[in-house]
Scaffold this motif. Structure first.
Motif, PDB file in Angstrom:
ATOM      1  N   ASN A 383       0.822  -1.207   0.000  1.00 12.46           N
ATOM      2  CA  ASN A 383       0.000   0.000   0.000  1.00 12.46           C
ATOM      3  C   ASN A 383       0.856   1.258   0.000  1.00 12.46           C
ATOM      4  O   ASN A 383       0.520   2.259  -0.638  1.00 12.46           O
ATOM      5  CB  ASN A 383      -0.925  -0.014   1.223  1.00 12.46           C
ATOM      6  CG  ASN A 383      -2.118   0.898   1.046  1.00 12.46           C
ATOM      7  OD1 ASN A 383      -2.664   1.018  -0.048  1.00 12.46           O
ATOM      8  ND2 ASN A 383      -2.519   1.552   2.115  1.00 12.46           N
ATOM      9  N   GLY A 384       1.985   1.200   0.730  1.00 11.90           N
ATOM     10  CA  GLY A 384       2.892   2.349   0.747  1.00 11.90           C
ATOM     11  C   GLY A 384       3.492   2.642  -0.611  1.00 11.90           C
ATOM     12  O   GLY A 384       3.579   3.796  -1.039  1.00 11.90           O
ATOM     13  N   ILE A 385       3.913   1.586  -1.316  1.00 10.75           N
ATOM     14  CA  ILE A 385       4.468   1.764  -2.669  1.00 10.75           C
ATOM     15  C   ILE A 385       3.416   2.331  -3.612  1.00 10.75           C
ATOM     16  O   ILE A 385       3.679   3.259  -4.387  1.00 10.75           O
ATOM     17  CB  ILE A 385       4.994   0.411  -3.195  1.00 10.75           C
ATOM     18  CG1 ILE A 385       6.183  -0.062  -2.366  1.00 10.75           C
ATOM     19  CG2 ILE A 385       5.380   0.525  -4.673  1.00 10.75           C
ATOM     20  CD1 ILE A 385       6.619  -1.487  -2.671  1.00 10.75           C
ATOM     21  N   LEU A 386       2.210   1.784  -3.560  1.00  9.82           N
ATOM     22  CA  LEU A 386       1.136   2.234  -4.447  1.00  9.82           C
ATOM     23  C   LEU A 386       0.780   3.689  -4.193  1.00  9.82           C
ATOM     24  O   LEU A 386       0.510   4.447  -5.140  1.00  9.82           O
ATOM     25  CB  LEU A 386      -0.099   1.350  -4.264  1.00  9.82           C
ATOM     26  CG  LEU A 386       0.057  -0.107  -4.722  1.00  9.82           C
ATOM     27  CD1 LEU A 386      -1.105  -0.952  -4.224  1.00  9.82           C
ATOM     28  CD2 LEU A 386       0.157  -0.183  -6.243  1.00  9.82           C
ATOM     29  N   ALA A 387       0.778   4.112  -2.927  1.00 10.48           N
ATOM     30  CA  ALA A 387       0.453   5.505  -2.599  1.00 10.48           C
ATOM     31  C   ALA A 387       1.450   6.464  -3.234  1.00 10.48           C
ATOM     32  O   ALA A 387       1.068   7.503  -3.792  1.00 10.48           O
ATOM     33  CB  ALA A 387       0.423   5.694  -1.081  1.00 10.48           C
TER      34      ALA A 387
END
Length: 460
Positions: A383-387
């Motif tokens: 989720n952090g990478i996608l954000a």
């Protein structure tokens, strides 16, 4: 019903003669089926050897004819070459071929020309496809299973028509990567053009537009010194390969539980021709974990907490700062509509908790998740990478604050050349450091300690 397969060199006269005989039989016999394979002359020998090896046949000339039993199923049966096919047609169908030599040569030349034209057309068609090349290193990390289904979407890449995904893992097995590739293909994602797997650095980062570096699965027996040595060698090599093979506008995102800032710094030291602003380390996972702890304390949703700042060394000395943090939908003395927010520091009155217990809870959060689930915190990492990718591609508000490990610009009285987590915003596909944050003496001291820690890691 039987189906015959006729394969031969495009310029072979006997292939041309067998082809016209097969066409004649197919027109006159309703149960006769022929499938033709025209192979370029320079590819014929390799194709013939591979086909015979796969089927256990022995054959050395063009053409090659075999029979497939499409009703009964099962393995194809070798018929032989041109003479064998001609004899079969005479015995079973009482049909032969009397094509003169000059016609055979003419048809063979036409076959070659047609094949070459088809190859040129296919090359032109392929050249019109301009996929975005995304590389994932340590692709067998559990994070990939949550990252890939959401990564290959218009929500993350709104202006991309097709994506080529490259899965690289130097520790993993080819069988494991094959399984991940099959799972990815089974998703039937509309943007996915192809998936390729890599277990060595021979083609690593070739034409890369986006590179996502996940945490390696180091052995539990490895000590810190071995990990640092392994990281230094590997990320130094990664940086050199990116410098020579990746597109100069490549986006590189590092996501790791250990030595996260150091990894990014090693890449920067070895990729001299790529702008340093294109290398970042994900702090977003720490942001999310901090938001979850605050949300639990205030009895709101994690998504109701915004603009949390992470300063320092992401996997070492870091500090969670709430000076810009906002809380929505808090059930307190002051209430408002859905768009109404309150500063987190006004709601959280316990300053001692914020400076001690809260910081410790964030530091231990990932380990707590791992101990309960018996695996790494893969969902929050993905989720952090996608954000960050969404923000980089323009899918965020210009006022939204993110924390990223970036090459320190020398502001906040910090030394140049150190990768630190700082607050940033994204505008028009570019990030910039926010310089309007309040940095008091205590925070300056924390940042200096984090910078010293990172310099020591690098020296070691």
């Amino acid at each position: 019903m039987a189906k015959f397969v006729l394969a031969g060199k495009s310029d072979c006269p006997h292939y041309a003669k067998a082809e016209l005989l097969a066409d004649s039989l197919q027109r006159s016999l309703p149960n006769f089926r022929i499938h033709k394979l025209s192979i370029l002359p320079h590819e014929w020998q390799e194709w013939l050897e591979a086909t015979c090896k796969r089927n256990g046949w022995k054959h050395e000339t063009s053409p090659l004819v075999w029979r497939e039993l499409v009703v009964q199923g099962g393995k194809g049966v070798l018929l032989g070459g041109f003479s064998d096919f001609l004899e079969h047609c005479q015995d079973y169908y009482s049909v032969t071929s009397d094509m003169p030599t000059d016609v055979m040569l003419t048809v063979a030349a036409e076959n070659l020309e047609t094949k070459m034209n088809l190859v040129v057309e296919e090359q032109h068609r392929v050249s019109l496809i301009k996929p975005l090349h995304i590389w994932i290193s340590s692709a067998l990390n559990p994070t990939s299973h949550f990252l890939i289904p959401n990564l290959l979407s218009a929500e993350v890449f709104p202006h991309v028509s097709t994506i080529s995904l490259h899965l690289l893992d130097l520790e993993g097995t080819e069988e494991g990567l094959q399984g991940l590739r099959m799972e990815t293909e089974d998703l039937a994602l509309s943007l996915l053009h192809q998936v390729t797997i890599h277990t060595d650095l021979e083609q690593a980062f070739q034409d890369a537009d986006v590179i996502l570096l996940l945490d390696e699965g180091w052995s539990d027996d490895s000590d810190e010194e071995e990990k640092r040595k392994g990281l230094s060698d590997r990320y130094g090599e990664y940086g050199r390969l990116m410098d020579t093979r990746a597109n100069k506008a490549v986006t590189v995102i590092v996501c790791a539980d250990s030595f996260a800032n150091l990894r990014c710094s090693l890449l920067l030291d070895n990729a001299h021709s790529i702008d340093s602003s294109q290398f970042v380390t994900v702090s977003t996972q720490l942001e999310i974990e901090a938001k979850a702890i605050i949300a639990r304390k205030l009895k709101v949703r994690t998504s109701d907490v915004t603009n949390v700042i992470v300063w320092g060394n992401i996997s070492g000395r870091f500090y969670i700062d709430l000076q810009w943090a906002k809380v929505f939908n808090y059930d307190g003395a002051i209430r408002g509509p859905a768009f109404f927010s309150q500063p987190a520091q006004m709601i959280l009155h316990d300053r001692k908790w914020l400076e001690t217990d809260f910081q410790d809870l964030v530091r231990c959060r990932r380990a707590a998740v791992a101990s309960k689930s018996c695996r790494v915190a893969a969902m929050s990492a993905a989720n952090g990478i996608l954000a960050i990718l969404k923000a980089w591609n323009g899918i965020c508000s210009p006022d939204e604050v993110f924390s990223m490990g970036v090459l320190c610009p020398g502001d906040y009285n910090l030394p140049d050349g150190v990768v630190l987590s700082l607050p940033v915003t994204f505008t028009d596909g570019k990030w910039s450091v926010r310089f309007d944050a309040t940095v008091g003496d205590e925070l300056k001291e924390r940042l200096q300690l984090a910078a010293s820690e990172l310099k020591q890691e690098k020296e070691l």
